[in-house]
Design a protein around this motif. Structure first.
Motif, PDB file in Angstrom:
ATOM      1  N   LEU A  10     -23.859 -95.801  18.556  1.00 44.20           N
ATOM      2  CA  LEU A  10     -23.771 -96.095  19.984  1.00 44.20           C
ATOM      3  C   LEU A  10     -24.189 -97.540  20.193  1.00 44.20           C
ATOM      4  O   LEU A  10     -25.243 -97.960  19.709  1.00 44.20           O
ATOM      5  CB  LEU A  10     -24.705 -95.177  20.781  1.00 44.20           C
ATOM      6  CG  LEU A  10     -24.445 -93.687  20.660  1.00 44.20           C
ATOM      7  CD1 LEU A  10     -25.504 -92.902  21.416  1.00 44.20           C
ATOM      8  CD2 LEU A  10     -23.071 -93.342  21.193  1.00 44.20           C
ATOM      9  N   MET A  11     -23.357 -98.268  20.898  1.00 45.36           N
ATOM     10  CA  MET A  11     -23.670 -99.667  21.132  1.00 45.36           C
ATOM     11  C   MET A  11     -23.916 -99.854  22.620  1.00 45.36           C
ATOM     12  O   MET A  11     -23.156 -99.388  23.458  1.00 45.36           O
ATOM     13  CB  MET A  11     -22.513-100.544  20.667  1.00 45.36           C
ATOM     14  CG  MET A  11     -22.276-100.425  19.162  1.00 45.36           C
ATOM     15  SD  MET A  11     -20.902-101.406  18.607  1.00 45.36           S
ATOM     16  CE  MET A  11     -21.582-103.025  18.742  1.00 45.36           C
ATOM     17  N   GLY A  12     -25.004-100.518  22.920  1.00 45.00           N
ATOM     18  CA  GLY A  12     -25.342-100.782  24.305  1.00 45.00           C
ATOM     19  C   GLY A  12     -26.673-101.483  24.361  1.00 45.00           C
ATOM     20  O   GLY A  12     -27.441-101.489  23.400  1.00 45.00           O
ATOM     21  N   GLY A  13     -26.938-102.036  25.497  1.00 44.70           N
ATOM     22  CA  GLY A  13     -28.174-102.781  25.634  1.00 44.70           C
ATOM     23  C   GLY A  13     -29.175-102.054  26.514  1.00 44.70           C
ATOM     24  O   GLY A  13     -28.815-101.284  27.397  1.00 44.70           O
ATOM     25  N   THR A  14     -30.433-102.318  26.250  1.00 46.28           N
ATOM     26  CA  THR A  14     -31.498-101.769  27.078  1.00 46.28           C
ATOM     27  C   THR A  14     -32.215-102.891  27.821  1.00 46.28           C
ATOM     28  O   THR A  14     -33.332-102.734  28.263  1.00 46.28           O
ATOM     29  CB  THR A  14     -32.513-100.984  26.216  1.00 46.28           C
ATOM     30  OG1 THR A  14     -33.037-101.850  25.228  1.00 46.28           O
ATOM     31  CG2 THR A  14     -31.872 -99.780  25.561  1.00 46.28           C
ATOM     32  N   TYR A  15     -31.540-104.003  27.952  1.00 41.06           N
ATOM     33  CA  TYR A  15     -32.136-105.138  28.636  1.00 41.06           C
ATOM     34  C   TYR A  15     -31.636-105.183  30.083  1.00 41.06           C
ATOM     35  O   TYR A  15     -30.588-104.633  30.427  1.00 41.06           O
ATOM     36  CB  TYR A  15     -31.822-106.456  27.906  1.00 41.06           C
ATOM     37  CG  TYR A  15     -30.360-106.654  27.598  1.00 41.06           C
ATOM     38  CD1 TYR A  15     -29.549-107.359  28.472  1.00 41.06           C
ATOM     39  CD2 TYR A  15     -29.799-106.130  26.437  1.00 41.06           C
ATOM     40  CE1 TYR A  15     -28.205-107.525  28.196  1.00 41.06           C
ATOM     41  CE2 TYR A  15     -28.466-106.299  26.157  1.00 41.06           C
ATOM     42  CZ  TYR A  15     -27.663-106.990  27.043  1.00 41.06           C
ATOM     43  OH  TYR A  15     -26.344-107.164  26.774  1.00 41.06           O
ATOM     44  N   ASP A  30     -31.338 -95.950  30.596  1.00 41.12           N
ATOM     45  CA  ASP A  30     -30.284 -96.870  30.176  1.00 41.12           C
ATOM     46  C   ASP A  30     -29.037 -96.080  29.808  1.00 41.12           C
ATOM     47  O   ASP A  30     -29.128 -94.936  29.344  1.00 41.12           O
ATOM     48  CB  ASP A  30     -30.755 -97.682  28.960  1.00 41.12           C
ATOM     49  CG  ASP A  30     -31.874 -98.633  29.318  1.00 41.12           C
ATOM     50  OD1 ASP A  30     -31.710 -99.410  30.275  1.00 41.12           O
ATOM     51  OD2 ASP A  30     -32.931 -98.578  28.648  1.00 41.12           O
ATOM     52  N   GLY A  31     -27.874 -96.704  30.002  1.00 41.45           N
ATOM     53  CA  GLY A  31     -26.613 -96.028  29.719  1.00 41.45           C
ATOM     54  C   GLY A  31     -26.503 -95.546  28.284  1.00 41.45           C
ATOM     55  O   GLY A  31     -26.024 -94.443  28.020  1.00 41.45           O
ATOM     56  N   VAL A  32     -26.952 -96.343  27.344  1.00 42.30           N
ATOM     57  CA  VAL A  32     -26.862 -95.961  25.940  1.00 42.30           C
ATOM     58  C   VAL A  32     -27.760 -94.750  25.650  1.00 42.30           C
ATOM     59  O   VAL A  32     -27.425 -93.895  24.840  1.00 42.30           O
ATOM     60  CB  VAL A  32     -27.182 -97.155  25.007  1.00 42.30           C
ATOM     61  CG1 VAL A  32     -28.649 -97.510  25.045  1.00 42.30           C
ATOM     62  CG2 VAL A  32     -26.717 -96.873  23.592  1.00 42.30           C
ATOM     63  N   GLU A  33     -28.881 -94.656  26.335  1.00 48.05           N
ATOM     64  CA  GLU A  33     -29.765 -93.497  26.161  1.00 48.05           C
ATOM     65  C   GLU A  33     -29.120 -92.234  26.737  1.00 48.05           C
ATOM     66  O   GLU A  33     -29.217 -91.153  26.157  1.00 48.05           O
ATOM     67  CB  GLU A  33     -31.108 -93.758  26.841  1.00 48.05           C
ATOM     68  CG  GLU A  33     -32.118 -92.666  26.591  1.00 48.05           C
ATOM     69  CD  GLU A  33     -33.464 -92.953  27.240  1.00 48.05           C
ATOM     70  OE1 GLU A  33     -34.341 -92.092  27.099  1.00 48.05           O
ATOM     71  OE2 GLU A  33     -33.630 -94.009  27.878  1.00 48.05           O
ATOM     72  N   ILE A  34     -28.441 -92.380  27.871  1.00 46.57           N
ATOM     73  CA  ILE A  34     -27.724 -91.238  28.456  1.00 46.57           C
ATOM     74  C   ILE A  34     -26.635 -90.769  27.500  1.00 46.57           C
ATOM     75  O   ILE A  34     -26.453 -89.562  27.267  1.00 46.57           O
ATOM     76  CB  ILE A  34     -27.133 -91.620  29.835  1.00 46.57           C
ATOM     77  CG1 ILE A  34     -28.264 -91.897  30.828  1.00 46.57           C
ATOM     78  CG2 ILE A  34     -26.219 -90.519  30.352  1.00 46.57           C
ATOM     79  CD1 ILE A  34     -27.809 -92.497  32.134  1.00 46.57           C
ATOM     80  N   LEU A  35     -25.900 -91.721  26.921  1.00 47.36           N
ATOM     81  CA  LEU A  35     -24.860 -91.359  25.950  1.00 47.36           C
ATOM     82  C   LEU A  35     -25.466 -90.684  24.723  1.00 47.36           C
ATOM     83  O   LEU A  35     -24.906 -89.724  24.183  1.00 47.36           O
ATOM     84  CB  LEU A  35     -24.082 -92.604  25.522  1.00 47.36           C
ATOM     85  CG  LEU A  35     -23.124 -93.178  26.556  1.00 47.36           C
ATOM     86  CD1 LEU A  35     -22.549 -94.499  26.073  1.00 47.36           C
ATOM     87  CD2 LEU A  35     -22.022 -92.191  26.860  1.00 47.36           C
ATOM     88  N   ALA A  36     -26.630 -91.148  24.286  1.00 51.29           N
ATOM     89  CA  ALA A  36     -27.290 -90.542  23.133  1.00 51.29           C
ATOM     90  C   ALA A  36     -27.664 -89.091  23.430  1.00 51.29           C
ATOM     91  O   ALA A  36     -27.481 -88.203  22.591  1.00 51.29           O
ATOM     92  CB  ALA A  36     -28.535 -91.343  22.752  1.00 51.29           C
ATOM     93  N   HIS A  37     -28.140 -88.832  24.635  1.00 55.06           N
ATOM     94  CA  HIS A  37     -28.462 -87.455  25.014  1.00 55.06           C
ATOM     95  C   HIS A  37     -27.203 -86.590  25.072  1.00 55.06           C
ATOM     96  O   HIS A  37     -27.217 -85.427  24.655  1.00 55.06           O
ATOM     97  CB  HIS A  37     -29.184 -87.420  26.355  1.00 55.06           C
ATOM     98  CG  HIS A  37     -30.610 -87.864  26.289  1.00 55.06           C
ATOM     99  ND1 HIS A  37     -31.592 -87.136  25.666  1.00 55.06           N
ATOM    100  CD2 HIS A  37     -31.214 -88.975  26.780  1.00 55.06           C
ATOM    101  CE1 HIS A  37     -32.745 -87.773  25.770  1.00 55.06           C
ATOM    102  NE2 HIS A  37     -32.539 -88.900  26.434  1.00 55.06           N
TER     103      HIS A  37
END
Length: 143
Positions: A10-15, A30-37
């Motif tokens: 998963l690629m995305g930023g948490t900044y 963060d969007g990437v965390e939502i995708l990870a879930h």
């Protein structure tokens, strides 16, 4: 590339500048965390299919409990109707939250309210029949 074989990337930023933060029931994520879930839920099978019978039983229990609650309150028909819609909506939200956390299932709003309304209409019809019988007795007593 062997290290990535059979892996999820998963690629995305948490900044902050990414502007990829969203409110969730668990706080802002963060969007990437939502995708990870989402990937983890899918991978673990948490969001699997549920038997239609389970949905039917949930709807039936909701409709019966709503009808019994409204019947116990003994409100006039129109108040019961409004209360049935409001309580049906609230109950379906509450049940959905509990069921989704446990089984990944949402409860439907319409069957619960429909069942309660049908029960209220049946009560109204019984009350009308009772009133007609009493009226017939009064008329025959006067004759």
């Amino acid at each position: 590339m062997r290290q990535l074989r059979d892996k999820y990337v998963l690629m995305g930023g948490t900044y902050r500048a990414a502007r990829d933060r969203f409110p969730t029931p668990d706080g802002v994520k963060d969007g990437v965390e939502i995708l990870a879930h989402a990937v983890e839920s899918e991978r673990s099978g948490f969001l699997g299919e549920v038997s239609p019978w389970v949905g039917f039983l949930v709807d039936l229990v909701m409709a019966l409990s709503l009808y019994l609650l409204l019947h116990k309150l003994g409100l006039p028909f129109y108040f019961s109707l409004v209360a049935g819609v409001a309580l049906g909506f609230a109950m379906s939200l509450l049940w959905s939250r509990m069921l989704f956390q446990s089984f990944g299932v949402f409860a439907s709003f319409f069957p619960a309210v429909g069942g309660a309304v049908m029960g209220l209409v049946a009560d109204l019809v019984q009350e009308l029949k009772k009133t007609r019988r009493e009226l017939a007795k009064v008329i025959s007593a006067r004759a």
